[in-house]
Motif scaffolding. Structure first.
Motif, PDB file in Angstrom:
ATOM      1  N   ILE A 269       0.699  -1.185   0.098  1.00  0.00           N
ATOM      2  CA  ILE A 269       0.032  -0.072  -0.003  1.00  0.00           C
ATOM      3  C   ILE A 269       0.944   1.137   0.008  1.00  0.00           C
ATOM      4  CG2 ILE A 269      -1.804   1.321   1.299  1.00  0.00           C
ATOM      5  CD1 ILE A 269      -2.736  -1.474   2.220  1.00  0.00           C
ATOM      6  N   ALA A 270       0.303   2.084  -0.769  1.00  0.00           N
ATOM      7  CA  ALA A 270       1.308   3.487  -0.661  1.00  0.00           C
ATOM      8  C   ALA A 270       1.412   4.112   0.568  1.00  0.00           C
ATOM      9  CB  ALA A 270       0.515   4.447  -1.539  1.00  0.00           C
ATOM     10  N   GLY A 271       2.746   4.316   0.798  1.00  0.00           N
ATOM     11  CA  GLY A 271       3.315   4.879   2.152  1.00  0.00           C
ATOM     12  C   GLY A 271       3.392   3.681   3.244  1.00  0.00           C
ATOM     13  N   GLU A 272       3.367   2.568   2.712  1.00  0.00           N
ATOM     14  CA  GLU A 272       3.422   1.375   3.563  1.00  0.00           C
ATOM     15  C   GLU A 272       5.083   1.165   3.973  1.00  0.00           C
ATOM     16  OE1 GLU A 272       2.892  -3.379   4.153  1.00  0.00           O
ATOM     17  OE2 GLU A 272       2.277  -2.375   2.460  1.00  0.00           O
ATOM     18  N   ARG A 273       5.585   1.010   4.989  1.00  0.00           N
ATOM     19  CA  ARG A 273       7.005   0.949   5.369  1.00  0.00           C
ATOM     20  C   ARG A 273       7.398  -0.628   5.152  1.00  0.00           C
ATOM     21  NH1 ARG A 273       9.502  -1.633   9.171  1.00  0.00           N
ATOM     22  NH2 ARG A 273       7.884  -1.839  10.363  1.00  0.00           N
ATOM     23  N   VAL A 274       8.269  -0.770   4.149  1.00  0.00           N
ATOM     24  CA  VAL A 274       8.911  -2.011   3.903  1.00  0.00           C
ATOM     25  C   VAL A 274      10.237  -2.386   4.091  1.00  0.00           C
ATOM     26  CG1 VAL A 274       6.890  -2.315   2.078  1.00  0.00           C
ATOM     27  CG2 VAL A 274       9.013  -1.308   1.453  1.00  0.00           C
ATOM     28  N   GLY A 275      10.870  -1.405   4.723  1.00  0.00           N
ATOM     29  CA  GLY A 275      12.100  -1.387   5.087  1.00  0.00           C
ATOM     30  C   GLY A 275      12.909  -0.458   5.815  1.00  0.00           C
ATOM     31  N   TRP A 276      14.235  -0.621   5.924  1.00  0.00           N
ATOM     32  CA  TRP A 276      14.987   0.433   6.649  1.00  0.00           C
ATOM     33  C   TRP A 276      16.192   0.905   5.917  1.00  0.00           C
ATOM     34  CZ3 TRP A 276      12.808   3.047  10.742  1.00  0.00           C
ATOM     35  CH2 TRP A 276      11.818   2.520  11.170  1.00  0.00           C
ATOM     36  N   ILE A 277      16.623   1.976   6.184  1.00  0.00           N
ATOM     37  CA  ILE A 277      18.002   2.419   5.763  1.00  0.00           C
ATOM     38  C   ILE A 277      18.873   3.001   6.816  1.00  0.00           C
ATOM     39  CG2 ILE A 277      19.519   3.797   4.140  1.00  0.00           C
ATOM     40  CD1 ILE A 277      16.960   3.883   2.321  1.00  0.00           C
ATOM     41  N   HIS A 278      20.170   2.401   6.973  1.00  0.00           N
ATOM     42  CA  HIS A 278      21.027   2.801   8.120  1.00  0.00           C
ATOM     43  C   HIS A 278      22.170   3.320   7.317  1.00  0.00           C
ATOM     44  CE1 HIS A 278      23.809   2.275  11.479  1.00  0.00           C
ATOM     45  NE2 HIS A 278      22.892   2.246  12.088  1.00  0.00           N
ATOM     46  N   GLY A 279      22.622   4.392   8.048  1.00  0.00           N
ATOM     47  CA  GLY A 279      24.067   5.025   7.714  1.00  0.00           C
ATOM     48  C   GLY A 279      23.630   6.257   7.057  1.00  0.00           C
ATOM     49  N   VAL A 280      22.628   6.944   6.954  1.00  0.00           N
ATOM     50  CA  VAL A 280      22.144   8.193   6.381  1.00  0.00           C
ATOM     51  C   VAL A 280      21.213   8.816   7.532  1.00  0.00           C
ATOM     52  CG1 VAL A 280      22.604   7.529   4.073  1.00  0.00           C
ATOM     53  CG2 VAL A 280      20.401   7.393   4.853  1.00  0.00           C
ATOM     54  N   LYS A 281      21.095   9.977   7.421  1.00  0.00           N
ATOM     55  CA  LYS A 281      20.414  10.939   8.402  1.00  0.00           C
ATOM     56  C   LYS A 281      19.073  11.346   7.607  1.00  0.00           C
ATOM     57  CE  LYS A 281      23.887  12.913  11.475  1.00  0.00           C
ATOM     58  NZ  LYS A 281      24.347  14.094  12.024  1.00  0.00           N
ATOM     59  N   ASP A 282      18.074  11.056   8.391  1.00  0.00           N
ATOM     60  CA  ASP A 282      16.585  11.282   7.750  1.00  0.00           C
ATOM     61  C   ASP A 282      16.472  12.595   7.538  1.00  0.00           C
ATOM     62  OD1 ASP A 282      13.992  10.919   6.872  1.00  0.00           O
ATOM     63  OD2 ASP A 282      13.329  10.545   8.847  1.00  0.00           O
ATOM     64  N   GLY A 283      15.801  13.109   6.705  1.00  0.00           N
ATOM     65  CA  GLY A 283      15.708  14.454   5.846  1.00  0.00           C
ATOM     66  C   GLY A 283      16.809  15.058   5.412  1.00  0.00           C
ATOM     67  N   THR A 284      18.009  14.441   5.133  1.00  0.00           N
ATOM     68  CA  THR A 284      19.072  15.230   4.390  1.00  0.00           C
ATOM     69  C   THR A 284      19.043  14.765   3.054  1.00  0.00           C
ATOM     70  OG1 THR A 284      20.501  13.066   4.709  1.00  0.00           O
ATOM     71  CG2 THR A 284      20.690  14.958   6.399  1.00  0.00           C
ATOM     72  N   ASP A 285      19.794  15.388   2.248  1.00  0.00           N
ATOM     73  CA  ASP A 285      19.629  15.268   0.589  1.00  0.00           C
ATOM     74  C   ASP A 285      20.141  13.883   0.317  1.00  0.00           C
ATOM     75  OD1 ASP A 285      18.381  17.869   0.294  1.00  0.00           O
ATOM     76  OD2 ASP A 285      20.532  18.930  -0.007  1.00  0.00           O
ATOM     77  N   GLU A 286      21.321  13.482   1.058  1.00  0.00           N
ATOM     78  CA  GLU A 286      21.632  12.031   0.843  1.00  0.00           C
ATOM     79  C   GLU A 286      20.555  11.049   1.001  1.00  0.00           C
ATOM     80  OE1 GLU A 286      25.855   9.522   2.119  1.00  0.00           O
ATOM     81  OE2 GLU A 286      24.626  11.134   3.469  1.00  0.00           O
ATOM     82  N   ALA A 287      20.044  11.357   1.911  1.00  0.00           N
ATOM     83  CA  ALA A 287      19.024  10.334   2.385  1.00  0.00           C
ATOM     84  C   ALA A 287      17.702  10.218   1.279  1.00  0.00           C
ATOM     85  CB  ALA A 287      18.171  10.603   3.907  1.00  0.00           C
ATOM     86  N   ARG A 288      17.421  11.518   1.012  1.00  0.00           N
ATOM     87  CA  ARG A 288      16.325  11.689  -0.196  1.00  0.00           C
ATOM     88  C   ARG A 288      16.769  10.901  -1.556  1.00  0.00           C
ATOM     89  NH1 ARG A 288      14.898  16.267   2.794  1.00  0.00           N
ATOM     90  NH2 ARG A 288      16.482  17.563   1.343  1.00  0.00           N
ATOM     91  N   THR A 289      18.021  11.318  -1.608  1.00  0.00           N
ATOM     92  CA  THR A 289      18.496  10.724  -3.022  1.00  0.00           C
ATOM     93  C   THR A 289      18.711   9.146  -3.005  1.00  0.00           C
ATOM     94  OG1 THR A 289      19.889  12.665  -3.284  1.00  0.00           O
ATOM     95  CG2 THR A 289      20.286  10.728  -4.611  1.00  0.00           C
ATOM     96  N   LEU A 290      19.052   8.721  -1.955  1.00  0.00           N
ATOM     97  CA  LEU A 290      19.124   7.239  -1.567  1.00  0.00           C
ATOM     98  C   LEU A 290      17.560   6.393  -1.718  1.00  0.00           C
ATOM     99  CD1 LEU A 290      20.830   4.788  -1.494  1.00  0.00           C
ATOM    100  CD2 LEU A 290      20.770   4.979   1.307  1.00  0.00           C
ATOM    101  N   LEU A 291      16.641   7.151  -1.049  1.00  0.00           N
ATOM    102  CA  LEU A 291      15.214   6.717  -0.864  1.00  0.00           C
ATOM    103  C   LEU A 291      14.650   6.921  -2.489  1.00  0.00           C
ATOM    104  CD1 LEU A 291      14.035   8.371   2.260  1.00  0.00           C
ATOM    105  CD2 LEU A 291      14.134   6.011   1.716  1.00  0.00           C
ATOM    106  N   ASP A 292      14.917   7.787  -3.269  1.00  0.00           N
ATOM    107  CA  ASP A 292      14.498   7.746  -4.567  1.00  0.00           C
ATOM    108  C   ASP A 292      15.289   6.739  -5.502  1.00  0.00           C
ATOM    109  OD1 ASP A 292      12.977  10.092  -3.818  1.00  0.00           O
ATOM    110  OD2 ASP A 292      14.607  11.398  -4.719  1.00  0.00           O
ATOM    111  N   ALA A 293      16.533   6.557  -5.233  1.00  0.00           N
ATOM    112  CA  ALA A 293      17.022   5.357  -5.998  1.00  0.00           C
ATOM    113  C   ALA A 293      16.547   3.992  -5.619  1.00  0.00           C
ATOM    114  CB  ALA A 293      18.480   5.365  -5.720  1.00  0.00           C
ATOM    115  N   ILE A 294      16.300   3.717  -4.354  1.00  0.00           N
ATOM    116  CA  ILE A 294      15.896   2.703  -4.084  1.00  0.00           C
ATOM    117  C   ILE A 294      14.192   2.349  -4.371  1.00  0.00           C
ATOM    118  CG2 ILE A 294      15.407   1.148  -1.960  1.00  0.00           C
ATOM    119  CD1 ILE A 294      17.555   2.226  -0.707  1.00  0.00           C
TER     120      ILE A 294
END
Length: 461
Positions: A269-294
């Motif tokens: 379902i849209a917005g459902e949490r299906v995993g986690w990313i460790h090693g980047v800070k939430d809200g940063t450009d690096e985190a957003r870029t990695l989230l978009d790529a995944i």
């Protein structure tokens, strides 16, 4: 440790595997439709008929020999071709009607989701393509004869060609009726679905993950979820493909760790949490870029496909067996055949390398932990549902126990053997709750004891 770069399915670019998955999904969609092949036949017959007429007019010296199939005048040809055109339209309509009847039978007896399997049959498309191609040839010839000038010679070769096509279609109709009668048989559908399952196993057997089942999530930090960034789905639908290599490469570039808790075939379902990313800070450009790529590496659509989903064809086989065992149909022999075909596919799967969902970068550093569908999951999901539907049917139950004994010699992993032992125990528990004759009970108990001994377990005593 097996690095993803050593996989035979690796690609030099990040989007290679993702693009291949989309192409495979598009190919599966084209294979399941009923219009593409007949359309190609129509185009081919149009080109051949028009090209033959053009060549006959441009090079009359080549086509000067008399054609035995037609030696009449143009007016005679117009009348005959008009009649043949009407007859071919009727024949094509008949073929479509027969196909609809077969699809209706398949939907009611074998399950509506198996219509795609019936529609994917190539020979059915070829037969329908021949009918519609003959219609196009007759139509083109009709246009040629009505637009022909009186002083032009009669295109006897083109007319003879169209007559020959219509004559061949008489035998094509017989072949179509024979083929469509076989296609609606449960045996044919079961074989076709099991063949698809075997192809999926061969295609997905080797992957980037390792096959060591002892490796756990020990490498994950203890505060993985507490300090991690949640990975959420962008849209609702079935997950068709996850580009694990892309995720690993992007995670390595960001020096991050990723955990994905779902696999292909899962409805999210849209917005459902299906995993986690460790090693980047939430809200940063690096985190957003990695989230978009995944997020871009996860292909989601409205239907399930066998692109990366091992349970796709398994579900179809199980549905056939469960429907056959329902009170409305009560066809035990169809269920037994499903067990036979499914056991053969499981034996092939047991001999393959099974990835454990742990993926590493080029330096051997674990970057991704993902949920994978192993043979033990397939065994449980399939045998458990068939077992529940077969409660009170000793012949099906006995056959399942016999096949479990055979599979015990192919099962190498402890997890698989444990699931098989659990199925034997569950069958015996079901038998205690159902009425059975003394002979049936003795036979099933004997088969269960033999199966447990083959699985290096204890008997049912």
């Amino acid at each position: 440790m097996t690095s993803p770069s050593n996989s035979p399915l690796s690609f030099p670019i990040n989007l290679g595997r993702q693009t291949l998955a989309r192409l495979f999904n598009s190919l599966m969609a084209l294979q399941a439709n009923l219009w593409l092949v007949p359309a190609l036949y129509c185009i081919g017959f149009f080109i051949v008929t028009a090209g033959l007429y053009t060549a006959e007019i441009a090079y009359p010296e080549i086509f000067h020999k008399p054609i035995t199939l037609f030696q009449g005048e143009a007016a005679d040809a117009k009348t005959v071709v008009a009649t043949l055109l009407s007859a071919m339209i009727t024949m094509a309509t008949l073929s479509i009607s027969i196909t609809i009847v077969v699809l209706s039978l398949a939907a009611s007896q074998l399950g509506p989701r198996l219509i795609k399997s019936v529609m994917s049959d190539r020979r059915t498309k070829d037969f329908i393509g021949m009918f519609f191609g003959a219609i196009v040839a007759c139509f083109v010839l009709t246009v040629i004869l009505h637009s022909r000038q009186p002083d032009q010679p009669v295109p006897q070769t083109t007319i003879a060609f169209v007559f020959l096509v219509v004559f061949v279609n008489l035998f094509v109709l017989l072949g179509f009726v024979h083929h469509i009668a076989q296609s609606c048989m449960a045996d044919s559908v079961i074989y076709r679905v099991s063949r698809e399952l075997n192809h999926t196993i061969d295609r997905l057997a080797e992957d980037e993950g390792t096959e060591d089942e002892s490796e756990e999530l020990a490498d994950l930090p203890s505060d993985f979820e507490k300090s991690g960034v949640p990975l959420e789905l962008r849209q609702s639908g079935y997950i068709q493909h996850i580009g694990y290599k892309t995720v690993v490469e992007r995670a390595a570039a960001a020096d991050a760790l990723v955990r994905i808790d779902v696999s292909a075939g899962y409805y999210g379902i849209a917005g459902e949490r299906v995993g986690w990313i460790h090693g980047v800070k939430d809200g940063t450009d690096e985190a957003r870029t990695l989230l978009d790529a995944i997020g871009g590496a996860i292909t989601i659509d409205t239907t399930r496909t066998p692109t990366q989903d091992l349970e796709y064809s398994v579900r179809h086989l199980v549905e056939i067996a469960v429907r056959a065992l329902s009170p409305g149909i009560n066809d035990n022999y169809t269920a037994i055949q499903v067990v036979d075909q499914f056991s053969a596919s499981l034996a092939a799967m047991f001999s393959k390398t099974v990835p454990n969902g742990r993926y590493c970068d080029e330096d051997g550093v674990a970057r991704l932990w993902a949920v994978t569908t192993g043979p033990e999951d397939i065994v449980f999901n399939a045998f458990d549902r068939i077992r529940l539907a077969a409660a009170g049917k000793p012949d099906v139950t006995a056959h399942m126990l016999a096949k479990i004994k055979v599979l015990s010699s192919f099962a190498r992993r402890d997890a698989v053997r444990s699931v098989l032992r659990d199925q034997v125990k569950a069958i015996m528990q079901d038998m205690e709750c159902c009425s059975a004759t003394i002979v049936d009970e003795a036979e099933i108990k004997s088969l269960a004891d033999e199966a447990m001994k083959s699985l290096h377990g204890k008997g049912t005593e």
